[in-house]
Design a protein around this motif. Structure first.
Motif: not given
Length: 919
Positions: A1-23
């Motif tokens: 199963m693929a894994e992604y870094r939270l910082a990279k996903v935050a850059t891709e989705l135009n959001r901060s990693f804190q907001v992504l973690a809360d969601v």
């Protein structure tokens, strides 16, 4: 199963990693708000579903930015055409420069002369002679040039539907298009006056009287596309500016390509300018403005977040970092409050470790009632109390932990190589352990053992027929050698339990099995003496099954083999099973590191000193290495194998004999090799000091309680012994066996034990302490024997351990007080009582059973209760004194100092005997 870094996903989705973690946490996932946190594919898809609009907005913003960056910069506006003026001699250098810059164009025209039809000549202008090169005629008015269509050139001429005439507001020189050599063309291209005038705009002298210029008659609206074959003045001006900026000389071979690229750039620039002029303006809407704002904020990493939220997150991160620093400081402070010490630390050393004055430590000891000096050593309890008063915790470190700390070298998996197994032969005495090893080694070890039993632990290396090697350890089976069997099970990889088939599972066999199970060592059982009459291997299997040990042929996991060690029956099959177990274990060791192993035995030999038998478990032992065993240090002087052959190195699983120790180390201690001699000596001295302190502190002194206990016992005695033996293991076994003989009335105290012959110092110590010297397979020296005779010191020597134990036991029994036993010899009935003045009460008696003796003792029993115990004062039959009266006879007797005898009482006659006590 693929894994992604939270910082990279935050850059891709135009959001901060804190907001992504809360969601994600709101969706039921457990995610830490860190940039390096990894998320799964399910989490990633959930985020994509939540922030798909933001991702699309960012992609659109990125696309707009890419188009804007790729759009060419619009060219500068063309400079106005200069007015015509009289040509002066000052314009000559500029004219020459223009001729040089126009050479590539002329060359290009010449190369395409076969395609050009030629201009239509309307007239001629006299330019001042054939050879005039620098003067340009003054012309007023306009000149019209009619051109004919020429072949299309992709880099020079823009596409057009038709060719039209163009009014030129500057003098034009008309030339023919007939082919000519290159120099002729260059001369024809020299008088390019408009370019020359433009080049020298900054150099024009403005002091003139009359300025003549073109007369504007009207305007012509040009189409969107430039006419074919005609180039505007603005394009020529731009060419001139580019040529001035470059100022680089190009080689003749690349001039043509450069001209083509420049013409194409001019064409594209003019086309873009035309498109920009004609393109309609885009209407700016409110939605577009909001989208642009969202894209900009997304690029900044703060889309949808207010300034107050940013400040809260920043403050929270700052508090988290502060908490981490605070916890780290608290942990370090707590660790600094833990003192790792050895027992018997001096007051000065304890004060240094706690970073306080030594007077504070001494004052604390005074408060405890202890008067100590600065260099006096404190025991463990005192150290703990004093340290607790100053807020420190004490952790005591023993010698084994020091060795482990010194030997912290870790082995890499790639450095491990296969090694031969270490096999220990264990079992009950006289079950055939040494006979089995004799057959395997083709030797006769039993002949060298006193009494035909093994009393030493031996290590042997055997090479089999197929070249494989096995290291065997032979352990004694006598009950006194429990420690030896425990050491053998501790250092081995595999254990062979030998049981006689004509016997049963004996106590020492059970003990050997227990040692192997405690050490976690695999076991292979050998049922020996199968060739003897009365051998019953199934009986042994049944007894082992009762101990929860099932053989393979009975459905268990333990291998067994029926053998005959004397005849060698099935010994090869036993070795095959041993090698199979070793192969399953996959034994490996690193030979390219410092050696580490265990001491098997230590003995003292004449002319060689202390000879230490050692087993190398990992690494390689070499001559010259620095070895530490317990409190002893040694430098390896020589190495020998078990057969006495000299060797230089000892790889893993090799038993060796080493020379170099000044004192005999304790059997069973682990040794380690150091690379630094000073480090090895420092550790050995520290441990030796600790052992001495322990010996001094643990020495028992007589106390009032001990004296009271001895008085209560009565005849308390103490047997002091000095034990000397050939090897350290035998000395340890004999000393332990003798100490177990201690009783309440007699105590065994081994005041000294050592390896080697009995010396004069041993005799003098025995004389001073009134002790007996016990020698096991050693003899006293001549001088020691002479001193012992003079001092009347008893020296007992033995070759078999149980003989020594039996004699000491007998000596202790002789020291015991005999046991007093009462024996009833008769019963007497009192039938008549006679009271005689000045004599006392005389009892007339009848002997009902046994007999009565004159020196015997008696008890007066009335109604079943003893009312007096005493002795006979007199015994008479008729008028004669007699020594005894038998059963059925009458007699008269008087009880000494007792006259209250009544008729009907009974007398119980008894005597006391001393019986020798047994331990």
């Amino acid at each position: 199963m693929a894994e992604y870094r939270l910082a990279k996903v935050a850059t891709e989705l135009n959001r901060s990693f804190q907001v992504l973690a809360d969601v994600l946490n709101q969706r039921g996932f457990d995610v830490m708000p860190k940039p390096t946190t990894k998320i799964t594919e399910d989490m990633y898809q959930a985020l994509l579903h939540e922030f798909s609009a933001d991702k699309a907005a960012k992609d659109e913003a990125k696309l707009l930015k890419t188009n804007r960056d790729n759009k060419p910069t619009p060219p500068p506006a063309p400079a106005p055409a200069p007015a015509a003026k009289p040509t002066t001699p000052l314009a000559k250098p500029a004219a020459e420069k223009e001729v040089k810059t126009s050479e590539p164009t002329a060359e290009k025209l010449v190369s395409r002369s076969d395609e050009v039809v030629g201009p239509k000549i309307l007239g001629k202008i006299d330019i001042g002679g054939k050879n005039a090169k620098t003067e340009t005629p003054k012309v007023e008015g306009k000149a019209v040039v009619e051109t004919t269509p020429v072949a299309k050139e992709p880099k020079e001429i823009a596409p057009a539907a038709e060719a039209k005439e163009e009014v030129v507001t500057a003098p034009v020189v008309e030339t023919t298009a007939t082919p000519a050599p290159k120099p002729a063309v260059e001369k024809a291209a020299e008088p390019a006056e408009p370019d020359t005038e433009e080049d020298d705009v900054d150099k024009i002298d403005t002091k003139f009287e009359v300025l003549s210029g073109p007369k504007v008659l009207g305007k012509i609206h040009l189409p969107t596309l430039a006419p074919t074959g005609v180039k505007s003045l603005a394009g020529e001006a731009r060419d001139d500016l580019r040529e001035k900026r470059k100022r680089k000389r190009k080689q003749a071979g690349t001039e043509k390509v450069a001209v083509q690229e420049r013409v194409k750039q001019d064409q594209n620039t003019s086309s873009n300018n035309t498109d920009n002029r004609t393109a309609p303006k885009v209407e700016i809407t409110k939605e577009a403005v909001q989208q642009k704002v969202r894209n900009t904020m997304g690029q900044m990493g703060n889309a949808g977040r207010s300034r107050g939220m940013k400040q809260k997150i920043k403050q929270k991160n700052k508090e988290d970092r502060a908490n981490d620093r605070r916890e780290t400081n608290l942990r370090r402070e707590k660790e600094s409050k833990i003192l790792k010490v050895t027992e018997f630390l001096t007051a000065n050393e304890l004060a240094t470790m706690m970073n306080i004055s030594v007077t504070q430590v001494i004052s604390s000891c005074f408060m405890l009632g202890l008067i100590v000096s600065i260099n006096q050593r404190l025991d463990a309890e005192t150290i703990q109390i004093v340290a607790d008063n100053f807020g420190f915790e004490v952790e005591f470190v023993d010698a084994e932990s020091q060795i482990e700390a010194a030997d912290n070298e870790m082995d890499d998996e790639a450095d491990l190589l296969p090694r031969s197994p270490i096999v220990t032969v264990m079992g009950h005495v006289d079950h055939g352990k040494t006979s089995l090893l004799d057959y395997i080694r083709k030797a006769n070890v039993i002949a060298g053992e006193a009494g035909g039993i093994t009393q030493h632990i031996g290590a042997y290396e055997v090479t089999l027929v197929d070249g494989k090697k096995i290291t065997f350890l032979d352990t004694p089976g006598h009950e006194a050698f429990t420690a030896m069997r425990a050491r053998g099970a501790k250092v081995t990889d595999l254990a062979i339990i030998v049981i006689a088939a004509d016997d049963s599972v004996m106590p020492q066999t059970r003990e050997a099995i227990a040692h192997a199970q405690a050490a976690g060592v695999p076991m292979v059982f050998a049922f020996n003496k199968i060739d003897k009459d009365g051998a019953n291997a199934d009986k042994i299997r049944e007894q082992l099954a009762a101990m929860n040990i099932l053989m393979e042929d009975w459905g268990g996991k333990f291998q067994c083999q029926e053998i005959s060690a004397k005849k060698g029956l099935n010994v090869d099959k036993l070795l095959e099973k041993v090698l199979l177990e070793a192969e399953i274990m996959d034994l490996k060791a690193n030979p390219n590191r410092r050696a580490k192993g265990t001491v098997i035995e230590a003995t003292q030999e004449k002319g060689r000193g202390i000879v230490c038998s050692m087993l190398v478990q990992t690494g390689t032992l070499r001559i010259g290495d620095h070895v530490v065993v317990g409190p002893y240090y040694a430098k390896v002087r020589a190495l020998f194998n078990e057969r006495g052959g000299k060797i230089d190195t000892a790889p893993p699983s090799t038993p060796v004999k080493m020379l170099g120790f000044s004192d005999a180390p304790t059997a069973g201690d682990a040794y380690v090799v150091f690379t630094d001699e000073s480090e090895a000596k420092a550790l050995a001295n520290k441990r030796l000091q600790l052992v001495r302190e322990q010996g001094i502190r643990t020495k028992r002194h007589i106390t009032l309680d001990e004296i009271g206990r001895r008085l209560a016992v009565g005849n308390f005695k103490e047997l002091k012994l000095i034990v000397k033996g050939d090897v350290d293991g035998s000395v340890e076994a004999l000393s332990d066996s003798l100490l177990k003989l201690t009783t309440e009335e007699i105590a065994v105290n081994v005041i000294h034990s050592g390896v080697g012959q009995i010396t004069e110092s041993d005799v003098l110590l025995a004389s001073a302490s009134d002790a007996i010297i016990v020698g096991f397979q050693v003899r006293p020296s001549a001088k020691a024997k002479q001193i012992a005779e003079n001092e009347e010191i008893d020296i007992r020597t033995y070759s078999v351990i149980y003989q020594a134990i039996d004699e000491i036991k007998a000596a202790m029994e002789g020291m015991l007080s005999p046991e007093v036993v009462e024996k009833v010899i008769g019963n007497v009935e009192i039938r008549e009582v006679f009271k005689i003045s000045k004599v006392g009460t005389i009892a007339g008696c009848y002997v009902t059973s046994g007999m009565i003796e004159r020196k015997a003792k008696l008890r007066v029993v009335r109604d079943g209760v003893v009312i007096h115990t005493g002795e006979l004062a007199s015994l008479k039959r008729f008028k004669d004194d007699v020594k005894e009266v038998a059963k059925g006879y009458e007699c008269g007797l008087q009880v000494e100092r007792f006259n209250e005898i009544l008729e009907g009482d009974y007398l119980e006659i008894f005597k006391t005997e001393e019986v020798k006590r047994k331990l």
